[in-house]
Structures are given as structure tokens and as C-alpha cells.
Scaffold this motif. Structure first.
Motif, PDB file in Angstrom:
ATOM      1  N   SER A 190       0.824  -1.201   0.000  1.00 47.51           N
ATOM      2  CA  SER A 190       0.000   0.000   0.000  1.00 47.51           C
ATOM      3  C   SER A 190       0.858   1.250   0.000  1.00 47.51           C
ATOM      4  O   SER A 190       2.038   1.211   0.369  1.00 47.51           O
ATOM      5  CB  SER A 190      -0.935   0.022   1.220  1.00 47.51           C
ATOM      6  OG  SER A 190      -0.196   0.178   2.406  1.00 47.51           O
ATOM      7  N   VAL A 191       0.235   2.359  -0.422  1.00 50.09           N
ATOM      8  CA  VAL A 191       0.870   3.675  -0.367  1.00 50.09           C
ATOM      9  C   VAL A 191      -0.142   4.639   0.245  1.00 50.09           C
ATOM     10  O   VAL A 191      -1.271   4.761  -0.250  1.00 50.09           O
ATOM     11  CB  VAL A 191       1.291   4.176  -1.760  1.00 50.09           C
ATOM     12  CG1 VAL A 191       1.755   5.625  -1.692  1.00 50.09           C
ATOM     13  CG2 VAL A 191       2.396   3.308  -2.332  1.00 50.09           C
ATOM     14  N   ALA A 192       0.237   5.307   1.337  1.00 43.74           N
ATOM     15  CA  ALA A 192      -0.612   6.307   1.985  1.00 43.74           C
ATOM     16  C   ALA A 192      -0.169   7.689   1.512  1.00 43.74           C
ATOM     17  O   ALA A 192       0.968   8.109   1.772  1.00 43.74           O
ATOM     18  CB  ALA A 192      -0.514   6.197   3.499  1.00 43.74           C
ATOM     19  N   LEU A 193      -1.068   8.394   0.800  1.00 35.62           N
ATOM     20  CA  LEU A 193      -0.759   9.702   0.231  1.00 35.62           C
ATOM     21  C   LEU A 193      -1.341  10.809   1.098  1.00 35.62           C
ATOM     22  O   LEU A 193      -2.435  10.670   1.657  1.00 35.62           O
ATOM     23  CB  LEU A 193      -1.342   9.817  -1.177  1.00 35.62           C
ATOM     24  CG  LEU A 193      -0.884   8.784  -2.213  1.00 35.62           C
ATOM     25  CD1 LEU A 193      -1.753   8.884  -3.464  1.00 35.62           C
ATOM     26  CD2 LEU A 193       0.576   8.976  -2.559  1.00 35.62           C
ATOM     27  N   THR A 194      -0.639  11.916   1.178  1.00 31.90           N
ATOM     28  CA  THR A 194      -1.149  13.129   1.812  1.00 31.90           C
ATOM     29  C   THR A 194      -0.761  14.323   0.950  1.00 31.90           C
ATOM     30  O   THR A 194       0.213  14.269   0.191  1.00 31.90           O
ATOM     31  CB  THR A 194      -0.574  13.325   3.227  1.00 31.90           C
ATOM     32  OG1 THR A 194       0.865  13.394   3.146  1.00 31.90           O
ATOM     33  CG2 THR A 194      -0.970  12.183   4.145  1.00 31.90           C
ATOM     34  N   TRP A 195      -1.534  15.414   1.050  1.00 28.20           N
ATOM     35  CA  TRP A 195      -1.210  16.624   0.294  1.00 28.20           C
ATOM     36  C   TRP A 195      -1.805  17.831   1.010  1.00 28.20           C
ATOM     37  O   TRP A 195      -2.608  17.688   1.938  1.00 28.20           O
ATOM     38  CB  TRP A 195      -1.728  16.537  -1.145  1.00 28.20           C
ATOM     39  CG  TRP A 195      -3.207  16.266  -1.261  1.00 28.20           C
ATOM     40  CD1 TRP A 195      -4.223  17.170  -1.297  1.00 28.20           C
ATOM     41  CD2 TRP A 195      -3.836  14.971  -1.341  1.00 28.20           C
ATOM     42  NE1 TRP A 195      -5.442  16.529  -1.396  1.00 28.20           N
ATOM     43  CE2 TRP A 195      -5.231  15.187  -1.423  1.00 28.20           C
ATOM     44  CE3 TRP A 195      -3.350  13.661  -1.338  1.00 28.20           C
ATOM     45  CZ2 TRP A 195      -6.136  14.138  -1.517  1.00 28.20           C
ATOM     46  CZ3 TRP A 195      -4.255  12.623  -1.430  1.00 28.20           C
ATOM     47  CH2 TRP A 195      -5.624  12.851  -1.516  1.00 28.20           C
TER      48      TRP A 195
ATOM     49  N   SER B 277      -6.099  13.156   2.094  1.00 29.78           N
ATOM     50  CA  SER B 277      -5.309  11.924   2.234  1.00 29.78           C
ATOM     51  C   SER B 277      -6.048  10.802   1.531  1.00 29.78           C
ATOM     52  O   SER B 277      -7.268  10.840   1.353  1.00 29.78           O
ATOM     53  CB  SER B 277      -5.106  11.566   3.712  1.00 29.78           C
ATOM     54  OG  SER B 277      -6.347  11.326   4.344  1.00 29.78           O
ATOM     55  N   PHE B 278      -5.286   9.776   1.109  1.00 28.51           N
ATOM     56  CA  PHE B 278      -5.854   8.639   0.401  1.00 28.51           C
ATOM     57  C   PHE B 278      -4.860   7.496   0.486  1.00 28.51           C
ATOM     58  O   PHE B 278      -3.650   7.707   0.347  1.00 28.51           O
ATOM     59  CB  PHE B 278      -6.105   8.991  -1.073  1.00 28.51           C
ATOM     60  CG  PHE B 278      -6.673   7.861  -1.896  1.00 28.51           C
ATOM     61  CD1 PHE B 278      -8.032   7.598  -1.902  1.00 28.51           C
ATOM     62  CD2 PHE B 278      -5.842   7.058  -2.658  1.00 28.51           C
ATOM     63  CE1 PHE B 278      -8.561   6.564  -2.665  1.00 28.51           C
ATOM     64  CE2 PHE B 278      -6.351   6.029  -3.423  1.00 28.51           C
ATOM     65  CZ  PHE B 278      -7.720   5.779  -3.426  1.00 28.51           C
ATOM     66  N   THR B 279      -5.347   6.268   0.720  1.00 29.56           N
ATOM     67  CA  THR B 279      -4.478   5.101   0.776  1.00 29.56           C
ATOM     68  C   THR B 279      -4.793   4.177  -0.384  1.00 29.56           C
ATOM     69  O   THR B 279      -5.934   3.735  -0.552  1.00 29.56           O
ATOM     70  CB  THR B 279      -4.646   4.346   2.107  1.00 29.56           C
ATOM     71  OG1 THR B 279      -4.292   5.216   3.181  1.00 29.56           O
ATOM     72  CG2 THR B 279      -3.743   3.113   2.151  1.00 29.56           C
ATOM     73  N   ASP B 280      -3.771   3.900  -1.198  1.00 30.61           N
ATOM     74  CA  ASP B 280      -3.879   2.988  -2.333  1.00 30.61           C
ATOM     75  C   ASP B 280      -3.418   1.609  -1.879  1.00 30.61           C
ATOM     76  O   ASP B 280      -2.317   1.464  -1.335  1.00 30.61           O
ATOM     77  CB  ASP B 280      -3.011   3.509  -3.480  1.00 30.61           C
ATOM     78  CG  ASP B 280      -3.222   2.743  -4.774  1.00 30.61           C
ATOM     79  OD1 ASP B 280      -4.260   2.085  -4.910  1.00 30.61           O
ATOM     80  OD2 ASP B 280      -2.344   2.820  -5.652  1.00 30.61           O
ATOM     81  N   THR B 281      -4.255   0.588  -2.082  1.00 33.36           N
ATOM     82  CA  THR B 281      -3.952  -0.743  -1.558  1.00 33.36           C
ATOM     83  C   THR B 281      -3.846  -1.767  -2.681  1.00 33.36           C
ATOM     84  O   THR B 281      -4.100  -1.471  -3.848  1.00 33.36           O
ATOM     85  CB  THR B 281      -5.044  -1.189  -0.568  1.00 33.36           C
ATOM     86  OG1 THR B 281      -6.309  -1.184  -1.246  1.00 33.36           O
ATOM     87  CG2 THR B 281      -5.117  -0.249   0.624  1.00 33.36           C
TER      88      THR B 281
END
Length: 746
Positions: A476-481, A509-513
Motif C-alpha cells: 500500500s501507499v498512503a498519500l497526503t497533500w 489523504s488517500f491510501t492505495d492498496t
């Protein structure tokens, strides 16, 4: 229910008129109700009920007032819904509101009847409250009370349109009876007959009410569009329509694409197109289907249903609530004519991974607004599925509604036999089926086609998100901006991976799994506002997933004995199993350095290759920690042909899909320099493959030997012309491509 919501319900848009050309508001009056005159098409010249509860939810969303006056179906998906759930409106309350909206003019009330025992047996998110043997309860506690309310003289002025039991009867055709996609639940429902008898009972009870118009669910083109599915599905519905005291006269028509995403029209290709002599039907997307969109499927279904004995005045409804596929990702024209797959994939507006994907699809948009008699044979475009109501939960959520969690609603799910093992394509963070899903509604508005009017003069886009950062695990990748600014306010953000929209969020924020360990992924984020403006993309961010979370750093051993056998269009690879201290989880197969497949077994067949061409393959093992082995390598050169050309024809064999226990294969027969009148193709399987069903020919199999003769309509082939047949099969172990022999008479 909050006081604010109550006020919204009371002031929600009241009504719309559906005509062949337009939808317009219908004024309220105090004209007395009158008995509805029965008509062939209940939608023509009539207003259609706007559900105040859905309208309030839509209007509460930024920009939602652009569509909140559209008519949607009321769903009765459990016994409690008849009287209303958690303070919401029950059936009688909706009907009373419809009479008030109608103000004495012709008016349609739309309702979904959806609580069959063991309903939707091939999915989990929509499992209902009634078990597979609860037919008596279905009759006495669900259908009978509904029929009693609909028959009340107070509602005699309404034209009541029902959609009868979504998905269930089509499941008996494709997911029961020992097919490769069968489920135990569907096998049970086919054996006990409760789907057939339940639908028959509903049609009989509701059809006895003079102002009720029953439309039976007919799946969609990506489910029933194949020759082997369409006529059997019509036959199954015909059986149900004559069960439990019902007759075919109780069926006003059929509804397709219910709660689904199939494109209304595919403008950039047709099923009759070909590329370099290869028909569009051979593309991986179409996969020998007879239809490429819902409009052509609906018309084809109608013609076959009438030919099968249904009344000649039946009409078709098409659910267009979520099949617009607009927005920036919509192709502007046909794909390149380099290969048939490039042509179809480059031009298709339906951007799903596969037509079997059905749950909260990423990138979807609102489709055509409801409209009466929009095309010949089509009674109306309708919104059966209210946009913004979830198809199912991304993860299991405890509930008292009898709803489970289906893997197809999980963005990380890698698919099953019913969608040819493709990724689910679902949006993340979705709620239970039927619950409001704000992020989906926002995306549906953004990607609407035809596009929505902005409802505002604002043309200034939000600023681009800044400060995009990501932290990674192995999967997974946890994104923030940093938040964007806008003169009318930011309504949300769209997240893209490699240029493809993968989700929307109202947060920063969004988490890509569901990612692959030790792999680099590129992300961008765009902001959007209520006027439909979209910002420039954030600066692209590349994030590499970690090697694993178990602490294990020892890679598996290299796969051994990699070998390949070839035909003119395929390479069948086999290798010896790898070893690993924590266990091997699968193998990655690469062609020319590009990943083409991930498998759990020790074999793979690569198809669609070019004859007399050398292909370099490597295979790597992987483990649960994300470690990859060194690569085993082999070069495979395809043959110049895949069969013998005896007596005026040749035949080529292609595995179009393979899910480990079953497969589909396509065979193309090519005449020689002289026209032929009939043909026969024979081969011997190298393994234990069994042909389970075949179309466009007649088949016999004895042991490993298979013989296919032409059907009555495709035996004659012009000089150098082609025809084809296809089949489904089962196997265990190897699924090697056989060598074919074709013989013909001229």
C-alpha cells in the motif's frame, strides 16, 4: 432523522415529465385522481416520481442540485422496507407523495421488488434476509403486503412500474448447474426452484393489478450477450413467467444494465468491425460477445424474446444511472488500427477492467437522464439504481440487513472466474449496499455524459494540490497533500495512479492498496469544485513499495527447468517449483522484460502471439514478504502454423481466458484457395481437458480426442475466407494448446 433533513425532504423537487425528447417539471394542482388507462408504454406523456429521500441526499452534495430533481426507483429490498426503515418513508408514504406530485396528471411510480429467497446467489454484498428455503415467507410477508398496497384504489391513477428481482434468474444460467462459474448457492437455488416459483408468484400477484407494469431483470450485455447465454436466459425467464399461476401477459418488458455500468452506446467501434482481418469479437474486451453496448443488447434481447413467445408490444428499459463514462478519460475517437485489442481498448468509453466488474466502479459517470421512448423498442432510459447509493462495502461492516462483503467491492481484490480474474476496479472506503456514498456521487457528477450544466458562472479552477507525499508498505501507499483553494470552495480530490483515476476523496489523504512489493508507482492528485472545474495536477510523485513487512530478506530459489512449447499464436510455459523459507506465494511471468501474468501454479500459456517470432520469457518466484527470486529464462519461437491444411482448410486455436480450473478457447477456420461447403476440425488434448459447452458448431469428445463439425449456418466459407467457433472447457494440471487438423468438402 434530523430537522434539517426533514426540511430538505419537504422541499425536495417534486416531479418530472418524461417525453420522447425532454424532461420538464410538472406543476402541482388539486385535480382529482382518476383511474389510469392501460397503455403500451407507461412512460410516454407521463411525469415520473422523484423520491424525496434520494433527492435530499443529492441536493445536499456540492453541485447536487443539478440532478436532484431526476426520477429514481424506490427500492424494496427487505420486508421492513415496506413500512419504512429507521424513520424513513415506506411504500405507502412514497405512493402518497407520488399522488401529490401527479396532481391528477398521468404519472409513473417506479419500484424495485428485491427480496427473493437466497437472492443474488453469486454475490455477497447484496445477499438478502431470506434464506434459500424461505419461499413461503417471501410470498406471505413480502409480495402479498406489497400487492395489497399497490392495489389500493387511492393509487389507481398511477402507472406503477416494477423491476422484478435483479440478477437472480440470470444467475441460474451462468452461475449454476456445474458451469465453470457456478457457486454452491446458485446450484441450490437452481435445484430447489424457488427463484422460478418466487418470480412467477410476484408476476402473478402484481400483474393482476391493472395499473402495474412488470419489467423483469435481464442482466446486461457483458453477462448474457453470448450466444450460449442469451437464449437460455430468455428461456429461463419464460419458465418463471409461467410459474406459480403467472402468464407471459404479466410481463410488460425487460430491464437491462440494472445497477450496472455497461455503456449505452460504444460510438467508436461496432461488433462488425475488423482490424487487419481480425474481427472485433476476437478482442480481449469483447471476447466473442455478440454485443458491445447496452442499446444493441436490449434490442437484440427484445427481438429474441418476442420470437420466443413474449408479447409483441413488450418494451425495454435501460438503466443509465451510472454508464456515462465521461470526463477527461473518455476517448475522443477510435483506437489505433495496429491490433484489434489496441483498436478496441483505445476507443471504448467503458473504462472498466472487464465487463463483469459491477461494484462501485472507479471512473464512472452519470449517463443519459431519464427519458421516454428514446430509441425504437426502448420504452425509456431510467435510473433504477439511485446514483450515490453504494453497491456494497469495501470491507465487512457488521449490520442487521443481511448484507455480506463481496471481494468485488474491495479495490485490492484481484478478481475471480466471473470477471476473468481482473482487478475489481472498485472505489475505496465504500459503505454497505444501498447506503449513501458521497465520494461516488461526486465522481458520477464529475464524469457525467452528457455533461451536467455547471449551475454557476464560475470558470476558475481550484489551485493544484501541493506537498504531495507518500509512505509505503509492501502492498500500500498512503498519500497526503496540502489543501487547494478555490473561489467557490473545493468539493473533493481525484487521485490518479499512472494517469488512471483510482479514487476520489473529500479529505487531503488517500491510501492505495493491493500493490506489488518493491514496485515504483507514480501518483498525481487533482482538486475539483462544485461548478465542475478541475485543477491542474499536483506535481507527480513516485513511490516505491517496500520489500515486505515480515523481516524476511531471503528470496525464493530460482524456478527450475523453465521450458516452452509453442503453436503459431501461443507459448505454453512450465517450470519446477521454487523453495523459500517462508513459502512461495506465486510466480511472475515476464515477456521481453514486461510483466504479463502472475500465477500461483507452475505453468502459464501466453496467447495472441505472432507466428514465426522469437519471444524471450523469464519467470521469478515471490514470497509473502515481497522478495523476488532470480529469473529463469527461456526463448520460445512460435510455429509457422497451428494445424495441417488437408482438403482445403486450416484451423488455428487460441485460449482466450484461463482461470486455472477452466478456460475459454476460440478456433478460426480458414478456407484454402477454393470455397468450401463444410468443414471438420479434429484434435487430441495433451492433458485431461474436457469441452463443457461449444458454440457455432457441433462437438463430440471421446477421451482426449475431439471432433467439431460446422453448424448449419457456417459450413460454407468463401475462398480464403474465415469462420469460427468457440468453447468453454475444464481441466486440472496442464492446459497445453493442441495441434489441429482441418478437413473440408468443396
Amino acid at each position: 432523522m434530523s430537522s434539517n433533513l426533514t426540511r430538505r425532504l419537504r422541499t425536495a423537487a417534486a416531479a418530472v415529465v418524461l417525453s420522447a425528447a425532454t424532461i420538464a417539471p410538472l406543476a402541482m394542482s388539486t385535480t382529482a385522481a382518476h383511474a389510469a388507462t392501460r397503455v403500451d408504454n407507461p412512460f410516454v406523456g407521463a411525469g415520473v416520481y422523484v423520491n424525496p429521500e434520494w433527492s435530499a441526499n443529492a441536493a445536499a452534495e456540492p453541485g447536487g442540485s443539478a440532478v436532484s430533481n431526476q426520477p429514481t426507483f424506490v427500492w424494496l429490498d427487505r420486508i421492513a422496507a415496506i413500512n419504512g426503515v429507521n424513520g424513513g418513508m415506506g411504500l405507502r408514504a412514497h405512493l402518497n407523495a407520488a399522488v401529490q406530485q401527479a396532481a391528477g396528471k398521468p404519472y409513473v411510480f417506479q419500484v424495485v421488488i428485491y427480496d427473493l429467497p437466497g437472492r443474488d446467489c453469486a454475490a455477497l454484498s447484496s445477499n438478502g434476509e431470506l434464506g434459500p428455503t424461505d419461499l413461503p415467507r417471501y410470498k406471505s410477508e413480502f409480495i402479498d403486503p406489497i400487492a395489497a398496497i399497490l392495489a389500493d384504489p387511492a393509487y389507481a391513477s398511477l402507472r406503477i412500474v416494477t423491476t422484478i428481482e435483479l440478477d437472480s434468474l440470470p444467475n441460474l444460467v451462468t452461475n449454476a448447474g456445474g458451469t465453470a462459474t457456478s457457486t454452491p448457492a446458485c446450484d441450490t437455488m437452481k435445484a430447489n426452484g424457488n427463484y422460478i416459483n418466487g418470480v412467477g408468484y410476484a408476476l402473478a400477484k402484481l400483474g393482476a393489478i391493472s395499473n402495474v407494469y412488470n419489467y423483469v431483470d435481464a442482466g446486461h450485455h457483458g453477462w448474457l450477450g453470448w450466444d450460449s447465454n442469451l437464449q437460455p436466459a430468455i428461456d429461463t425467464i419464460k419458465q418463471a413467467a409461467q410459474a406459480s399461476g403467472s402468464t407471459l401477459a404479466n410481463v410488460q418488458g425487460f430491464v437491462v444494465n440494472t445497477a450496472n455500468y455497461g455503456a449505452l452506446h460504444e460510438p467508436n467501434f461496432t461488433v462488425g468491425d475488423s482490424v487487419n482481418g481480425t474481427t472485433v469479437r476476437q478482442s480481449k474486451w469483447v471476447d466473442w460477445n455478440q454485443y458491445v453496448d447496452e442499446a444493441s443488447f436490449a434490442k437484440g434481447w427484445r427481438a429474441k424474446a418476442i420470437a420466443s413467445g413474449f408479447n409483441s408490444n413488450i418494451g425495454m428499459l435501460i438503466d443509465t444511472s451510472r454508464n456515462g463514462w465521461g470526463g477527461a478519460a473518455r476517448p475522443a475517437g477510435p483506437g489505433p488500427k495496429t491490433t484489434v485489442d489496441a483498436y478496441v481498448d483505445g476507443g471504448r468509453i467503458d473504462r472498466r477492467f472487464q465487463t463483469g466488474n459491477w461494484c462501485n466502479q472507479s471512473g464512472a459517470g452519470l449517463g443519459e437522464r431519464p427519458k421516454a421512448a428514446p430509441e425504437d423498442g426502448i420504452a425509456a432510459y431510467v435510473w433504477v439504481k439511485p446514483p450515490g447509493e453504494s453497491d456494497g462495502a469495501s470491507q465487512y461492516i457488521p449490520n442487521d440487513e443481511g448484507k455480506g462483503q463481496d471481494g468485488m467491492c474491495d479495490p485490492a481484490y484481484t478478481g475471480n472466474a466471473r470477471n476473468n480474474n481482473n482487478m475489481s476496479g472498485a472505489l475505496p472506503n465504500s459503505p454497505l449496499a444501498g447506503h449513501w456514498f458521497s465520494a461516488q456521487f461526486q465522481q458520477l457528477m464529475q464524469n457525467a455524459y452528457p455533461a451536467l450544466g455547471t449551475g454557476t458562472a464560475d470558470t476558475t479552477a481550484p489551485t493544484a494540490p501541493t506537498g504531495l507525499a507518500g509512505t509505503a508498505t509492501a502492498s500500500s501507499v498512503a498519500l497526503t497533500w496540502t489543501a487547494s483553494t478555490d473561489n467557490v470552495g473545493v468539493s473533493g480530490y481525484d487521485v490518479y495512479r499512472g494517469g488512471t483515476l483510482i479514487g476520489s476523496t473529500n479529505n487531503t489523504s488517500f491510501t492505495d492498496t493491493g500493490l506489488t512489493a518493491s514496485t515504483a508507482y507514480s501518483y498525481t492528485v487533482k482538486a475539483k469544485d462544485a461548478a465542475g472545474n478541475v485543477s491542474a495536477a499536483s506535481a507527480a510523485l513516485s513511490v516505491t513499495t517496500s520489500g515486505g513487512t515480515t523481516g524476511d530478506t531471503t528470496p525464493p530459489s530460482t524456478p527450475g527447468n523453465l521450458a516452452a512449447t509453442t503453436t503459431a499464436s501461443s507459448a505454453s510455459l512450465t517450470w519446477s517449483a521454487s523453495t523459500d523459507n517462508v513459502g512461495v506465494t506465486g510466480y511472475n511471468v515476464y515477456r521481453g522484460g514486461t510483466l504479463v501474468a502472475t500465477v500461483t501454479g507452475t505453468s502459464y500459456t501466453d496467447t495472441g502471439l505472432t507466428a514465426s517470432t522469437a519471444y524471450a520469457y523469464t519467470v521469478k518466484a515471490k514470497d509473502a514478504a515481497g522478495n523476488l527470486s532470480a529469473a529463469a529464462a527461456v526463448t520460445a519461437t512460435t510455429q509457422a502454423g497451428t494445424g495441417t491444411g488437408g482438403a482445403g482448410c486450416t484451423a488455428t486455436y487460441k485460449v482466450s481466458s484461463d482461470w486455472g480450473a477452466g478456460f475459454n478457447a476460440d478456433v478460426t477456420v480458414t478456407a484454402g484457395n477454393t470455397a468450401i461447403k463444410s468443414w471438420k476440425v479434429t484434435w487430441s488434448f495433451a492433458g485431461n481437458q474436457q469441452v463443457t459447452n461449444l458454440w457455432n458448431g457441433t462437438v463430440s469428445q471421446s477421451g482426449q480426442s475431439v471432433t467439431v463439425n460446422n453448424a448449419g449456418y457456417n459450413g460454407a466459407v468463401a475462398a480464403n475466407g474465415t469462420t469460427s467457433f468457440g468453447f468453454g472447457g475444464s481441466y486440472s494440471g496442464s492446459n497445453a494448446v493442441p495441434t489441429l487438423t482441418c478437413t473440408a468438402t468443396s
